[in-house]
Design a protein around this motif. Structure first.
Motif, PDB file in Angstrom:
ATOM      1  N   GLY A 106     -46.157  50.026   8.897  1.00 15.86           N
ATOM      2  CA  GLY A 106     -47.251  49.337   9.576  1.00 15.86           C
ATOM      3  C   GLY A 106     -48.020  48.433   8.637  1.00 15.86           C
ATOM      4  N   GLY A 107     -48.088  48.829   7.358  1.00 16.58           N
ATOM      5  CA  GLY A 107     -48.769  48.007   6.364  1.00 16.58           C
ATOM      6  C   GLY A 107     -48.093  46.691   6.086  1.00 16.58           C
ATOM      7  N   LEU A 108     -46.847  46.523   6.552  1.00 14.40           N
ATOM      8  CA  LEU A 108     -46.140  45.248   6.406  1.00 14.40           C
ATOM      9  C   LEU A 108     -46.409  44.304   7.566  1.00 14.40           C
ATOM     10  N   PHE A 109     -47.053  44.799   8.610  1.00 14.34           N
ATOM     11  CA  PHE A 109     -47.196  44.018   9.845  1.00 14.34           C
ATOM     12  C   PHE A 109     -48.655  43.899  10.291  1.00 14.34           C
ATOM     13  N   LYS A 110     -49.547  43.660   9.329  1.00 12.35           N
ATOM     14  CA  LYS A 110     -50.959  43.395   9.631  1.00 12.35           C
ATOM     15  C   LYS A 110     -51.582  44.499  10.487  1.00 12.35           C
ATOM     16  N   ARG A 111     -51.255  45.732  10.143  1.00 12.27           N
ATOM     17  CA  ARG A 111     -51.777  46.857  10.918  1.00 12.27           C
ATOM     18  C   ARG A 111     -53.163  47.282  10.444  1.00 12.27           C
ATOM     19  N   MET A 139     -40.650  44.958  15.401  1.00 17.47           N
ATOM     20  CA  MET A 139     -41.560  45.839  14.663  1.00 17.47           C
ATOM     21  C   MET A 139     -42.974  45.279  14.667  1.00 17.47           C
ATOM     22  N   ALA A 140     -43.106  43.951  14.535  1.00 18.87           N
ATOM     23  CA  ALA A 140     -44.430  43.334  14.584  1.00 18.87           C
ATOM     24  C   ALA A 140     -45.100  43.604  15.928  1.00 18.87           C
ATOM     25  N   VAL A 141     -44.342  43.463  17.010  1.00 21.10           N
ATOM     26  CA  VAL A 141     -44.892  43.697  18.349  1.00 21.10           C
ATOM     27  C   VAL A 141     -45.282  45.159  18.525  1.00 21.10           C
ATOM     28  N   TRP A 142     -44.411  46.075  18.124  1.00 23.45           N
ATOM     29  CA  TRP A 142     -44.681  47.497  18.333  1.00 23.45           C
ATOM     30  C   TRP A 142     -45.842  47.992  17.494  1.00 23.45           C
ATOM     31  N   TYR A 143     -45.945  47.527  16.235  1.00 26.13           N
ATOM     32  CA  TYR A 143     -47.055  47.990  15.394  1.00 26.13           C
ATOM     33  C   TYR A 143     -48.382  47.363  15.806  1.00 26.13           C
ATOM     34  N   GLN A 144     -48.341  46.180  16.392  1.00 28.15           N
ATOM     35  CA  GLN A 144     -49.580  45.538  16.798  1.00 28.15           C
ATOM     36  C   GLN A 144     -50.054  45.994  18.175  1.00 28.15           C
ATOM     37  N   LEU A 145     -49.146  46.106  19.131  1.00 25.75           N
ATOM     38  CA  LEU A 145     -49.532  46.373  20.510  1.00 25.75           C
ATOM     39  C   LEU A 145     -49.402  47.843  20.893  1.00 25.75           C
ATOM     40  N   ASN A 201     -66.473  40.698   1.654  1.00 25.25           N
ATOM     41  CA  ASN A 201     -67.683  40.526   2.448  1.00 25.25           C
ATOM     42  C   ASN A 201     -67.745  39.155   3.098  1.00 25.25           C
ATOM     43  N   ALA A 202     -67.211  38.152   2.383  1.00 28.01           N
ATOM     44  CA  ALA A 202     -67.210  36.804   2.936  1.00 28.01           C
ATOM     45  C   ALA A 202     -66.160  36.645   4.028  1.00 28.01           C
ATOM     46  N   GLU A 203     -64.998  37.262   3.811  1.00 26.04           N
ATOM     47  CA  GLU A 203     -63.895  37.138   4.771  1.00 26.04           C
ATOM     48  C   GLU A 203     -62.983  38.348   4.647  1.00 26.04           C
ATOM     49  N   PRO A 204     -62.752  39.071   5.732  1.00 29.66           N
ATOM     50  CA  PRO A 204     -61.874  40.244   5.655  1.00 29.66           C
ATOM     51  C   PRO A 204     -60.438  39.837   5.329  1.00 29.66           C
ATOM     52  N   ALA A 205     -59.657  40.783   4.828  1.00 26.93           N
ATOM     53  CA  ALA A 205     -58.276  40.510   4.436  1.00 26.93           C
ATOM     54  C   ALA A 205     -57.380  41.625   4.937  1.00 26.93           C
ATOM     55  N   TRP A 206     -56.100  41.293   5.079  1.00 32.26           N
ATOM     56  CA  TRP A 206     -55.124  42.280   5.491  1.00 32.26           C
ATOM     57  C   TRP A 206     -54.619  43.076   4.297  1.00 32.26           C
TER      58      TRP A 206
END
Length: 413
Positions: free
Chosen positions: A239-244, A56-62, A297-302
């Protein structure tokens, strides 16, 4: 337990299967205990779940169109299938595959330990890749999340906050709007209350939660923690569970951020005024949003569907501010039931003063429903967007008790 010891325990040596000795054969025929079967079953489930997570991590990311997605899928499924088949289903292999191929798979340098090491290596490489993914500030963002909220404090009066990039779009449809990003100054000493807005878009359990701050002599200001979608991207809870998605903080006029949900998208939206709050607590909650703006603003977050979504981040902030007097509850994650949680802990007003009987939760949902109050509202009927915004904010609070802060009640008495 180390990974090596785990697989050593899981995968016993198969040399005895080929020794041909009578004693070994007798041992192999001894019945296994029920504990052994349970342990083996749980280990199989753990391996399958680990592969499912990585897939799932691979499919949601790539994405499905990437060759790397299909290559990784072949390696993950292939190595796990070979491992489980070699360890647990050798007879099945002999039945399904030709004898020559089956013999090669089972006997030719394909021991269970070797396959376990192969699968472990593939999984660890995939997990390391996933951990290394970092959120970004610069992508092809959708217009409604294209800008980042920032602010400045007045040097002489720290309660005066001047925001840059307050969103105040004129929404024509759910996807078409006239963009407007504004600068607005608010006075935190004039904060007079907090409203929780729940927008139901996926049944009664799931809702998007917004927080509106009321001011004594100003129109309210809404904050929303949400995903920062790229152009062509849509929301997926999985997707929200896999850094989407990256996390975004939006500050907006209610005629924008509530209207787009109640009128443009047709979601069912409810507004609940929160009672029994001190001004210091409201001010601290407001300040916590400023802190979130600084951090993003200093650092984005997931964004994460479970741990950093629109509802539980608000709860974390409120719990710290209140001295942890808010009890933990499953409804923090089932965001659609958040109003019921507030009702049970006494943070919704009982009823307007003119009504003797306290409201039930059913009555609250009926009176808090925004959609009937703003049906047909024209968010472009007035050239003055501020006046139009004030009118919208007034309408969505019709027939609702607006509680005073506890500090203000004491002063009034």
């Amino acid at each position: 337990m180390s990974l090596r010891n785990f697989f050593s325990k899981f995968l016993s040596s198969r040399k005895a299967d080929h020794s041909g000795s009578a004693s070994t054969s007798n041992d192999a025929r001894r019945p296994r205990s029920w504990r052994h079967h349970i342990v083996q079953f749980l280990l199989i489930i753990a391996l399958i779940l680990s592969a499912l997570w990585l897939l799932m991590a691979v499919w949601y990311q790539l994405g499905a169109t990437s060759p790397m997605t299909w290559l990784a899928t072949i390696f993950i499924i292939g190595s796990l299938t070979a491992l489980l088949s070699n360890r647990y289903w050798p007879k099945l292999i002999h039945k399904v595959l030709p004898k020559s191929v089956a013999k090669t798979v089972i006997n030719h340098h394909m021991s269970s330990k070797w396959l376990a090491g192969l699968y472990a290596a593939i999984w660890l490489i995939g997990a390391g890749w996933f951990v290394s993914l970092s959120p970004q500030q610069d992508r092809d963002w959708q217009p409604e999340v294209s800008q980042r909220l920032s602010y400045e404090r007045d040097a002489n009066n720290p309660d005066l906050i001047t925001f840059t990039n307050i969103r105040n779009f004129d929404w024509h449809t759910s996807e078409d709007a006239t963009e407007r990003w504004e600068t607005r100054t608010v006075d935190m000493s004039k904060l007079s209350g907090v409203d929780i807005i729940n927008s139901y878009w996926m049944g009664p359990l799931i809702a998007h939660t917004l927080v509106s701050f009321r001011f004594e002599d100003e129109r309210p200001l809404s904050f929303s923690l949400e995903i920062r979608k790229e152009n062509g991207e849509s929301f997926s809870s999985l997707g929200g569970l896999f850094k989407r998605y990256e996390l975004s903080l939006i500050a907006a006029e209610e005629r924008d951020i509530i209207y787009t949900r109640s009128n443009a998208r047709g979601e069912q939206v409810y507004l609940f005024p929160v009672s029994n709050l001190k001004q210091s607590e409201v001010k601290s909650l407001f300040e916590s949003y400023l802190t979130v703006a600084d951090e993003l603003n200093a650092e984005p977050a997931w964004y994460n569907t479970l741990t950093s979504n629109c509802t539980n981040i608000i709860f974390y902030m409120a719990r710290i501010i209140s001295g942890e007097r808010l009890p933990w509850d499953y409804r923090i994650w089932a965001s659609g039931w958040l109003p019921n949680y507030l009702y049970e802990i006494g943070m919704l007003p009982k009823a307007p003063k003119e009504e003797a009987q306290p409201w039930s939760m059913d009555t609250w949902y009926e009176r808090a429903h925004i959609n009937p109050k703003v049906r047909g509202f024209d968010n472009q009927s007035n050239v003055d967007a501020s006046a139009n915004s004030s009118e919208f904010s007034t309408q969505i609070r019709q027939d609702l008790p607006i509680p005073m802060l506890t500090d203000a009640n004491k002063i009034a008495d």
